[in-house]
Design an enzyme around this catalytic site. Structure first.
Site, short mmCIF file in Angstrom:
data_model
loop_
_atom_site.label_atom_id
_atom_site.label_comp_id
_atom_site.label_asym_id
_atom_site.label_seq_id
_atom_site.Cartn_x
_atom_site.Cartn_y
_atom_site.Cartn_z
N CYS A 100 53.49 35.53 12.54
CA CYS A 100 53.09 34.62 13.62
C CYS A 100 53.38 33.19 13.17
O CYS A 100 52.88 32.75 12.15
CB CYS A 100 51.61 34.80 13.92
SG CYS A 100 50.91 33.49 14.94
N CYS A 104 53.09 28.28 19.14
CA CYS A 104 53.17 28.56 20.58
C CYS A 104 51.87 28.26 21.32
O CYS A 104 51.90 27.94 22.51
CB CYS A 104 53.52 30.03 20.82
SG CYS A 104 54.51 30.77 19.55
N THR A 191 44.49 30.62 15.76
CA THR A 191 45.80 30.75 15.15
C THR A 191 46.34 29.39 14.73
O THR A 191 46.45 28.48 15.54
CB THR A 191 46.76 31.40 16.18
OG1 THR A 191 46.31 32.72 16.42
CG2 THR A 191 48.18 31.44 15.67
N GLU A 257 44.47 32.73 10.79
CA GLU A 257 43.47 32.48 11.83
C GLU A 257 42.22 31.91 11.18
O GLU A 257 41.96 32.18 10.00
CB GLU A 257 43.10 33.76 12.58
CG GLU A 257 44.03 34.11 13.72
CD GLU A 257 45.34 34.71 13.26
OE1 GLU A 257 45.36 35.33 12.17
OE2 GLU A 257 46.36 34.55 13.95
N TYR A 296 54.19 36.66 24.13
CA TYR A 296 54.22 37.90 23.35
C TYR A 296 55.45 38.75 23.66
O TYR A 296 55.81 39.60 22.86
CB TYR A 296 52.93 38.71 23.61
CG TYR A 296 51.75 38.21 22.80
CD1 TYR A 296 51.60 36.88 22.50
CD2 TYR A 296 50.77 39.10 22.34
CE1 TYR A 296 50.52 36.42 21.76
CE2 TYR A 296 49.69 38.65 21.60
CZ TYR A 296 49.57 37.31 21.32
OH TYR A 296 48.51 36.86 20.58
N GLU A 447 46.70 41.76 16.75
CA GLU A 447 46.87 40.64 17.67
C GLU A 447 47.58 41.09 18.95
O GLU A 447 47.37 40.53 20.02
CB GLU A 447 47.63 39.50 17.00
CG GLU A 447 47.48 38.21 17.80
CD GLU A 447 48.26 37.06 17.23
OE1 GLU A 447 49.39 37.29 16.76
OE2 GLU A 447 47.74 35.94 17.23
FE1 SF4 Z 1 51.71 33.70 17.08
FE2 SF4 Z 1 50.97 33.62 19.63
FE3 SF4 Z 1 53.25 32.42 18.83
FE4 SF4 Z 1 53.13 35.05 18.88
S1 SF4 Z 1 52.96 33.72 20.66
S2 SF4 Z 1 53.93 33.80 17.22
S3 SF4 Z 1 51.03 35.44 18.30
S4 SF4 Z 1 51.17 31.87 18.26
FE FE Z 2 48.47 34.94 19.41
#
Ligand code: SF4
Ligand code: FE
Length: 483
Positions: A100, A104, A191, A257, A296, A447
């Site tokens: 991760c 994002c 995160t 996290e 995702y 996750e």
């Molecule tokens: Fe991490 Fe969420 Fe980005 Fe995926 S979308 S890499 S889970 S921050």
């Molecule tokens: Fe996430």
């Protein structure tokens, strides 16, 4: 300075005075901590790749706020093309880090807050949108990483925020001053919080009029006075302290996290994006969740690419790559992974502009995307473990492998296909272990279940967006049923 280099990013995080706790101790320099550093390296990739000409189109965008080229992770989406590129960028980063990369959440918070503040101002004559645009411009100009903080601890799930036994179980305004507000509470599962310069806080659920103090959104520096972070444990995390790197599986990259505590944190007026307008809490949640459910369909697919590749390499090393059932399992893994990607691309291509002008995904398709993500990575992991074989969880440690007496014995008995080093066989199995059961499993497996909302949250949205009445009307029309 519109774009920072990876090195500049690391140094900028080093300069922050964050309060970070791990294993009961305050970490003086999180940037140099062996358990935390791989997570910083993952975010660093969002800067490093943006410097490379071949990725410029994916990793950067022309800002609608400044007119400058900015990192896409700070961008306000201007088109469906931007939405599609976002997913492609996330797949790329998943492929490069197998972890991760954290940045994002800020991008998704940016776009949700941008449109929601516009609509809140439209109804109440507030100035949240201007506040947010100023903040977003600052972030873009300095190429900052922003944490999007939504999930409250929530206490008794049957009770609204104001009805909790402990009022702090949802983050809330504790004091109102002429120059700003003081907030108290916590955000869980945050995160990348410790790898971020700023934190955008948003409410976590729809709220009623009595929850006024809980309907609050704002931005504060990650090292603001009163903020401290307690890092979450990950399976096998202390392997990073053992000195070697083989047993870690993916020693360079990881995720992180934290439980982030807001202990009476002051927020100045110009950093407030929602303050008591309870009916807009739901809109903000729905939009942030929608964007992150789209995300995702990119990041998990990129990590899935690595896992599929690792399983195929393990099959090669075992000498069973030509077995028809192995080929079929790899096909199935690919089919599942690309289905997730289809969902990520589809909800982006079907996006539309909001009243504020930025683009939002198709919410139904984004929720379908995430619902599939709660299932398919589990099946991909199951198939990867099937192909890898039991050695993935029974192989001796690196220390034994390096031991002058035991090493040659391990080398002799764990050798498979001639020409493949035992060490390489162990390396690929450790990578699979890391993705399926180790530190990266937080990001790839659990996750996938709970990140961006647990499965039931998507089912509620699918029910709401599914337009069942329209479908009933279609059926009745063809069956010649009146009314
Ligand atoms: Fe991490 Fe969420 Fe980005 Fe995926 S979308 S890499 S889970 S921050
Ligand atoms: Fe996430």
């Amino acid at each position: 300075m519109a774009l920072m280099t990876g090195e500049q990013y690391i140094e900028s995080i080093r300069r922050l005075n964050m309060q970070v706790y791990l294993f009961g101790k305050k970490i003086d320099s999180p940037v140099d901590d062996p358990i935390l550093r791989p997570s910083l390296n993952s975010v660093r990739m969002t800067y490093d790749l943006a410097q490379l000409p071949e990725y410029q189109d994916l990793m950067t965008a022309r800002s609608g706020l400044t007119g400058e080229r900015v990192n896409r992770f700070t961008h306000i989406h201007q088109s469906t093309e931007d939405l599609v590129k976002k997913v492609k960028m996330q797949r790329l980063l998943g492929q490069q880090t197998a972890a991760c990369f954290q940045r994002c959440v800020g991008m998704d918070a940016f776009n949700a807050v941008y449109s929601t503040t516009y609509e809140t101002d439209g109804k109440y004559g507030t100035h949240y949108h201007e506040n947010f645009k100023k903040f977003a411009t600052y972030v873009q100009e300095h190429d900052l990483t922003v944490d999007g903080a939504m999930t409250d601890p929530k206490g008794d799930r049957s009770k609204a925020p104001h009805a909790q036994a402990d009022p702090d179980l949802f983050l809330h305004v504790a004091e109102r001053r002429p120059d700003g507000i003081v907030v108290r509470g916590a955000k869980a599962h945050q995160t990348g919080a410790l790898n971020s310069h700023e934190i955008i806080v948003m409410p976590t659920i729809s709220m009623g009029p009595e929850d006024k103090d809980y309907a609050v959104s704002f931005a504060v520096p990650a090292d603001a006075e009163g903020i401290y972070m307690i890092i979450g444990r990950q399976s096998c995390d202390t392997r990073k302290l053992e000195g070697g790197e083989l047993d870690v599986g993916n020693s360079e990259f990881g995720g992180v996290e934290a439980l982030v505590i807001f202990d009476n944190v002051f927020v100045p007026n110009e950093r407030i994006f929602l303050n008591g307008e309870t009916e807009f809490a739901g809109m903000l949640v729905e939009r942030f969740a929608g964007y992150h459910r789209q995300s995702y369909g990119g990041c998990k697919v990129g990590v899935g690419d690595v896992l599929i590749g690792a399983a195929a390499v393990a099959a090669d090393y075992n000498g069973c790559a030509k077995a028809s059932h192995i080929k079929d399992k790899l096909i199935e893994m690919t089919h599942l992974n690309e289905t997730l990607y289809c969902c990520g691309i589809a909800c982006s291509a079907e996006g539309h502009p909001t009243a504020s002008g930025n683009y939002i995904i198709d919410l139904l398709l984004a929720n379908v995307c995430k619902q599939n993500v709660t299932r398919f990575p589990y099946e991909i992991v199951r198939l990867a473990e099937d192909i890898a074989g039991g050695l993935m969880v029974t192989a001796p440690s690196e220390a034994d492998f390096r031991d002058p007496r035991l090493g040659p014995v391990i080398d002799k008995y764990l050798r498979a296909v001639p020409g493949v080093r035992t060490e390489d066989r162990l390396r690929i199995l450790r990578l699979i272990e890391n993705l399926c059961l180790g530190t990266a499993a937080v990001g790839y497996r659990t996750e996938s279940m709970h990140g961006a909302g647990s499965p039931q949250a998507q089912r509620i949205m699918i029910a709401r967006q599914g337009n069942l009445e329209m479908k009933k009307a279609l059926a009745k029309k063809l069956a010649h049923i009146q009314a």
